[in-house]
Enzyme design. Structure first.
Site, PDB file in Angstrom:
ATOM      1  N   VAL A 152      -4.256 -71.477  65.475  1.00 25.51           N
ATOM      2  CA  VAL A 152      -3.347 -70.351  65.707  1.00 25.51           C
ATOM      3  C   VAL A 152      -4.124 -69.078  66.035  1.00 25.51           C
ATOM      4  O   VAL A 152      -5.290 -68.939  65.674  1.00 25.51           O
ATOM      5  CB  VAL A 152      -2.441 -70.096  64.481  1.00 25.51           C
ATOM      6  CG1 VAL A 152      -1.510 -71.263  64.245  1.00 25.51           C
ATOM      7  CG2 VAL A 152      -3.263 -69.800  63.232  1.00 25.51           C
ATOM      8  N   ASP A 202      -8.522 -72.662  55.726  1.00 26.59           N
ATOM      9  CA  ASP A 202      -8.388 -73.949  56.426  1.00 26.59           C
ATOM     10  C   ASP A 202      -9.033 -75.038  55.580  1.00 26.59           C
ATOM     11  O   ASP A 202      -8.386 -75.647  54.742  1.00 26.59           O
ATOM     12  CB  ASP A 202      -9.031 -73.815  57.804  1.00 26.59           C
ATOM     13  CG  ASP A 202      -8.828 -75.042  58.668  1.00 26.59           C
ATOM     14  OD1 ASP A 202      -8.196 -76.012  58.194  1.00 26.59           O
ATOM     15  OD2 ASP A 202      -9.291 -75.053  59.816  1.00 26.59           O
ATOM     16  N   GLU A 251      -7.990 -62.395  53.050  1.00 28.17           N
ATOM     17  CA  GLU A 251      -8.377 -63.271  54.154  1.00 28.17           C
ATOM     18  C   GLU A 251      -7.206 -63.523  55.088  1.00 28.17           C
ATOM     19  O   GLU A 251      -6.046 -63.468  54.683  1.00 28.17           O
ATOM     20  CB  GLU A 251      -8.866 -64.621  53.597  1.00 28.17           C
ATOM     21  CG  GLU A 251     -10.368 -64.803  53.681  1.00 28.17           C
ATOM     22  CD  GLU A 251     -10.886 -65.042  55.119  1.00 28.17           C
ATOM     23  OE1 GLU A 251     -10.268 -64.563  56.089  1.00 28.17           O
ATOM     24  OE2 GLU A 251     -11.915 -65.711  55.248  1.00 28.17           O
ATOM     25  N   LYS A 297     -13.791 -60.672  60.992  1.00 26.41           N
ATOM     26  CA  LYS A 297     -12.946 -59.629  61.538  1.00 26.41           C
ATOM     27  C   LYS A 297     -11.461 -59.968  61.341  1.00 26.41           C
ATOM     28  O   LYS A 297     -10.604 -59.118  61.464  1.00 26.41           O
ATOM     29  CB  LYS A 297     -13.196 -59.488  63.054  1.00 26.41           C
ATOM     30  CG  LYS A 297     -14.639 -59.281  63.441  1.00 26.41           C
ATOM     31  CD  LYS A 297     -14.776 -59.407  64.975  1.00 26.41           C
ATOM     32  CE  LYS A 297     -16.246 -59.521  65.335  1.00 26.41           C
ATOM     33  NZ  LYS A 297     -16.434 -59.808  66.764  1.00 26.41           N
ATOM     34  N   GLY A 298     -11.187 -61.233  61.037  1.00 24.82           N
ATOM     35  CA  GLY A 298      -9.813 -61.716  61.048  1.00 24.82           C
ATOM     36  C   GLY A 298      -8.860 -61.019  60.102  1.00 24.82           C
ATOM     37  O   GLY A 298      -7.668 -60.950  60.356  1.00 24.82           O
ATOM     38  N   ARG A 348      -6.441 -61.053  68.984  1.00 23.39           N
ATOM     39  CA  ARG A 348      -6.426 -60.455  67.643  1.00 23.39           C
ATOM     40  C   ARG A 348      -5.339 -59.378  67.530  1.00 23.39           C
ATOM     41  O   ARG A 348      -4.810 -59.132  66.464  1.00 23.39           O
ATOM     42  CB  ARG A 348      -7.779 -59.807  67.324  1.00 23.39           C
ATOM     43  CG  ARG A 348      -8.918 -60.791  67.069  1.00 23.39           C
ATOM     44  CD  ARG A 348     -10.094 -60.058  66.431  1.00 23.39           C
ATOM     45  NE  ARG A 348     -11.348 -60.781  66.539  1.00 23.39           N
ATOM     46  CZ  ARG A 348     -11.749 -61.740  65.697  1.00 23.39           C
ATOM     47  NH1 ARG A 348     -10.980 -62.089  64.698  1.00 23.39           N
ATOM     48  NH2 ARG A 348     -12.913 -62.343  65.864  1.00 23.39           N
ATOM     49  N   ASP A 354      -8.380 -64.885  66.313  1.00 24.25           N
ATOM     50  CA  ASP A 354      -8.748 -64.856  67.726  1.00 24.25           C
ATOM     51  C   ASP A 354      -8.991 -66.231  68.321  1.00 24.25           C
ATOM     52  O   ASP A 354      -9.247 -67.205  67.624  1.00 24.25           O
ATOM     53  CB  ASP A 354     -10.036 -64.052  67.907  1.00 24.25           C
ATOM     54  CG  ASP A 354     -11.250 -64.826  67.377  1.00 24.25           C
ATOM     55  OD1 ASP A 354     -11.220 -65.245  66.206  1.00 24.25           O
ATOM     56  OD2 ASP A 354     -12.209 -65.018  68.147  1.00 24.25           O
ATOM     57  N   LYS A 401      -3.592 -73.569  55.624  1.00 23.28           N
ATOM     58  CA  LYS A 401      -3.390 -74.867  56.274  1.00 23.28           C
ATOM     59  C   LYS A 401      -3.487 -75.974  55.221  1.00 23.28           C
ATOM     60  O   LYS A 401      -4.118 -75.786  54.180  1.00 23.28           O
ATOM     61  CB  LYS A 401      -4.443 -75.077  57.361  1.00 23.28           C
ATOM     62  CG  LYS A 401      -4.238 -74.197  58.591  1.00 23.28           C
ATOM     63  CD  LYS A 401      -5.237 -74.564  59.681  1.00 23.28           C
ATOM     64  CE  LYS A 401      -5.086 -73.708  60.910  1.00 23.28           C
ATOM     65  NZ  LYS A 401      -6.122 -74.039  61.937  1.00 23.28           N
TER      66      LYS A 401
HETATM   67  P1  XMP Z   1     -12.511 -72.551  56.207  1.00 18.99           P
HETATM   68  O1  XMP Z   1     -12.364 -73.852  56.962  1.00 18.99           O
HETATM   69  O2  XMP Z   1     -13.847 -72.414  55.595  1.00 18.99           O
HETATM   70  O3  XMP Z   1     -12.512 -71.502  57.367  1.00 18.99           O
HETATM   71  O4  XMP Z   1     -11.352 -72.308  55.278  1.00 18.99           O
HETATM   72  C1  XMP Z   1     -11.651 -70.446  57.464  1.00 18.99           C
HETATM   73  C2  XMP Z   1     -12.049 -69.678  58.696  1.00 18.99           C
HETATM   74  O5  XMP Z   1     -11.928 -70.507  59.846  1.00 18.99           O
HETATM   75  C3  XMP Z   1     -11.351 -69.817  60.907  1.00 18.99           C
HETATM   76  N1  XMP Z   1     -10.090 -70.486  61.275  1.00 18.99           N
HETATM   77  C4  XMP Z   1      -9.282 -70.117  62.271  1.00 18.99           C
HETATM   78  N2  XMP Z   1      -9.368 -69.097  63.153  1.00 18.99           N
HETATM   79  N3  XMP Z   1      -7.338 -69.797  64.146  1.00 18.99           N
HETATM   80  C5  XMP Z   1      -8.394 -68.958  64.096  1.00 18.99           C
HETATM   81  O6  XMP Z   1      -8.453 -68.037  64.906  1.00 18.99           O
HETATM   82  C6  XMP Z   1      -7.181 -70.840  63.305  1.00 18.99           C
HETATM   83  O7  XMP Z   1      -6.196 -71.576  63.403  1.00 18.99           O
HETATM   84  C7  XMP Z   1      -8.203 -70.996  62.314  1.00 18.99           C
HETATM   85  N4  XMP Z   1      -8.387 -71.911  61.317  1.00 18.99           N
HETATM   86  C8  XMP Z   1      -9.556 -71.551  60.697  1.00 18.99           C
HETATM   87  C9  XMP Z   1     -11.138 -68.403  60.408  1.00 18.99           C
HETATM   88  O8  XMP Z   1     -12.231 -67.627  60.788  1.00 18.99           O
HETATM   89  C10 XMP Z   1     -11.129 -68.516  58.897  1.00 18.99           C
HETATM   90  O9  XMP Z   1     -11.596 -67.369  58.251  1.00 18.99           O
HETATM   91 MG    MG Z   2     -11.724 -65.285  58.783  1.00 22.67          MG
END
Ligand code: XMP
Ligand code: MG
Length: 183
Positions: A157, A107, A103, A47-48, A169, A163, A135
């Site tokens: 964050v 991360d 996206e 949903k992000g 959100r 969220d 990140k």
């Molecule tokens: P990866 O680690 O596979 O994951 O790149 C990315 C997903 O992890 C979640 N994510 C976060 N969600 N605050 C959030 O609300 C954050 O700081 C954060 N870091 C990672 C997110 O769903 C992303 O799509």
């Molecule tokens: Mg996401």
């Protein structure tokens, strides 16, 4: 919801809505050049990515199509494992299409790396990635993100689609959540 409305829950504001809009406008000008004369399919990851997708789509001065995917990455707690399950698949046939994955944040990069391979295997002409936030850990995985909004530190964050327990959100900006909220 404005950053001021929940300032007690936020440790530090990283990005205001104006800064995000300004950056999305810059990226849009680049996208318009890169996809000139074509109609790319923007694939939002639920949903992000809802806020990024909505603002980017409105900013773009070219025809686009939008579709959505929902995925869940198995893993312990907040760490994603790279094992991904599709909860909602695309409605669109990708054969011959130019696809841009939209996206919220990258991360570990494991989710996007899986998604990239999955969509490429469906016969798309090209598959690229736009991530509003990146990140530092993302550098460890070999996934090329063509359009990056902002590099941010390795902190949790919220806001602008991101969220904590489904909240924040609707925040007009991106901020680091204060520790007392987790407790
Ligand atoms: P990866 O680690 O596979 O994951 O790149 C990315 C997903 O992890 C979640 N994510 C976060 N969600 N605050 C959030 O609300 C954050 O700081 C954060 N870091 C990672 C997110 O769903 C992303 O799509
Ligand atoms: Mg996401």
């Amino acid at each position: 919801m404005k950053l001021d409305d929940v300032s007690a829950d936020l440790e530090e504001v990283l990005l205001t809505e104006d800064q995000i809009h300004e950056r999305l406008a810059e990226l849009s000008r680049q996208i318009e050049k890169d996809y000139e004369g074509e109609t790319p399919l923007l694939v939002g990851v639920l949903k992000g990515a809802v806020m990024v997708m909505a603002d980017l789509a409105k900013e773009l001065r070219m025809p686009i199509e939008m579709d959505w995917m929902a995925v869940s990455s198995y893993g312990s707690g907040t760490q994603s494992s790279g094992v991904v399950r599709i909860l909602k698949d695309l409605d669109t046939d990708l054969i011959g299409r130019r696809v841009l994955i939209v996206e919220d944040i990258i991360d570990s990069g494991l989710t996007l790396s899986w998604l990239l391979a999955n969509l490429r295997s469906r016969g798309a002409k090209s598959v690229d990635i736009l991530a509003l936030l990146r990140k530092p850990d993302a550098a460890k995985v070999d996934v090329e993100v063509k359009y990056v909004g902002f590099e941010i530190p390795s902190r949790f964050v919220v806001g602008y689609g991101l969220d904590y327990a489904e909240r924040y959100r609707n925040l007009r900006g991106v901020a680091v959540l204060a520790p007392h909220v987790y407790a």
